[in-house]
Each structure stands twice: as structure tokens, then as C-alpha cells.
Design a protein around this motif. Sequence first.
Motif, mmCIF file in Angstrom:
data_model
loop_
_atom_site.group_PDB
_atom_site.id
_atom_site.type_symbol
_atom_site.label_atom_id
_atom_site.label_comp_id
_atom_site.label_asym_id
_atom_site.label_seq_id
_atom_site.Cartn_x
_atom_site.Cartn_y
_atom_site.Cartn_z
ATOM 1 N N MET A 1 -12.834 38.234 26.638
ATOM 2 C CA MET A 1 -11.856 37.803 27.595
ATOM 3 C C MET A 1 -11.929 38.280 28.829
ATOM 4 N N LYS A 2 -12.565 37.585 29.704
ATOM 5 C CA LYS A 2 -13.066 37.855 31.099
ATOM 6 C C LYS A 2 -11.918 37.761 32.070
ATOM 7 N N VAL A 3 -10.798 37.025 31.886
ATOM 8 C CA VAL A 3 -9.962 36.974 32.911
ATOM 9 C C VAL A 3 -8.576 37.401 32.608
ATOM 10 N N GLU A 4 -8.060 36.657 31.435
ATOM 11 C CA GLU A 4 -6.732 36.856 30.785
ATOM 12 C C GLU A 4 -6.800 37.890 30.018
ATOM 13 N N ARG A 5 -5.952 38.836 29.765
ATOM 14 C CA ARG A 5 -6.040 39.948 28.655
ATOM 15 C C ARG A 5 -5.427 39.265 27.385
ATOM 16 N N VAL A 6 -6.252 39.610 26.444
ATOM 17 C CA VAL A 6 -5.657 39.097 25.102
ATOM 18 C C VAL A 6 -6.054 40.293 24.059
ATOM 19 N N SER A 7 -5.103 40.762 23.358
ATOM 20 C CA SER A 7 -5.050 41.913 22.317
ATOM 21 C C SER A 7 -5.682 41.404 21.027
ATOM 22 N N TYR A 8 -6.290 42.619 20.535
ATOM 23 C CA TYR A 8 -7.027 42.390 19.083
ATOM 24 C C TYR A 8 -5.476 42.401 18.262
ATOM 25 N N ASP A 9 -5.792 42.176 17.104
ATOM 26 C CA ASP A 9 -4.478 42.164 16.256
ATOM 27 C C ASP A 9 -3.672 43.341 15.629
ATOM 28 N N VAL A 10 -4.657 44.552 15.989
ATOM 29 C CA VAL A 10 -4.288 45.938 15.592
ATOM 30 C C VAL A 10 -4.983 46.891 16.646
#
Length: 222
Positions: free
Chosen positions: A20-29
Motif C-alpha cells: 500500500m503506497k499511499v494510504e496505510r492499511v494494516s495486516y490482520d495481526v
Amino acid sequence: MQTFCLEVSGDFACFTRPEMKVERVSYDVITPSAARAVFEAILWKPAIRWQVRRIEVLKPIRWINLRRNEVGGVVPAGAVKSAMKHGKGQLSLYVEEERQQRAGLFLRDVRYRLHADFEMLDNNSANNPVKFAEMFKRRASKGQCFNQPYLGTREFSCDFRLVEDAENIEIPAELQGRRELGWMLYDMDFTDANNPMPRFFQASMDDGVIQVPAWDSEEVRG
């Protein structure tokens, strides 16, 4: 080899997916590298290296969308080197000019149990593994740390406690069974300090438990 267990918890967490280059998206854990950083925040020495063995997820996976202000730029590395060489230089960064508002998909209300041990990198007589083990247990039991442990990003600090006795864990119904988590960041390979490379592994969770392979195993790929 002695294994240590820490229970960590926090209101929010973000273990950012590198794709994810722009917006932060977390892994599930939590990722192994983030878990390692928690242990290093309590005890870090050049003579030891922490290896996370198992991650236990104690709460259902919950998500939250947040929009935050971030700084969009950094001071150029060349400017820093020039200032170090000449004793002066332009190193300022004006937050108001670099401010950006970005959305993020984060985890909320998380709790994990992290199991790890350390290996000795320097086996001279002054570096006794028993000494380091007792040092870690003493510091963790008193809540001492070199820097505040955090869950992915520094603004998401976490609480921690040392778990010394085996305690029964009630697995939430939502975490029971097997769940494939896909390719997950394992850690960064600093073999070439000028060009560190990420390494990944195929993560899966069984009844809330993720078994973490060894760094040098075939399951970990760069």
C-alpha cells in the motif's frame, strides 16, 4: 533455549502492508518484526538477537477507519551529510508546508501474547545468556523499557506484561478454526546495509495461534 512470553495490548495498531503506497492499511495481526521490536524495547544488546516463535491473538480482529495528518516530506539525506561535513546546512522542515491528510485502515482493541527467545551473536565470556535472561525478566516484570513499545507506529503505544506461568487462554469464537493470512512481512534483511530487503512468509492462524518459522527456514522468502 528459554522462551519468554509477553502479553501486549493497545487501543489501536497498524502493521502496515508494504504494497500500500499511499494510504496505510494494516495486516490482520501483528507481524514478527513488530513483535521483535517489542522485545527489543525492553532489552536490546549487540550480543543477542531476538527470534519470535509464536503469536497468539487474544481478541477478535476489529477494524477502524481513521484520517490523520502526516508529514509528506523528509530532510534529504544529502543535506544531512553535507551539514555533518561542513558543520552547517539547511536541515529545517516546515510541518505546515508538508502536512498531508491521509486515511488509514487500522486495528482497534488488540491483545496478543508473543513468544520469543534470543540467540547469542557474541559468545565471549562477558556475554552470559543466563545474565541476559535474568535481565530481561527483571526489566519486563517491572515494566521497564528503553523506549515505549508500540504496535506498528509510534503513536500506537502498548501496555505489556511478562507472562511467567502457563495460563489458560479462552479463544474467541471468531478466531477458532484455520484462517489463511496470505504473505506477511517477516522482517528486513540487513545483510547489505545500503540496500535492506524485505522478507516474507505465508502466514496462517489456527485457533488464534500463528507459528512463526525460523529466519533461515525455507518458508521465509526474500
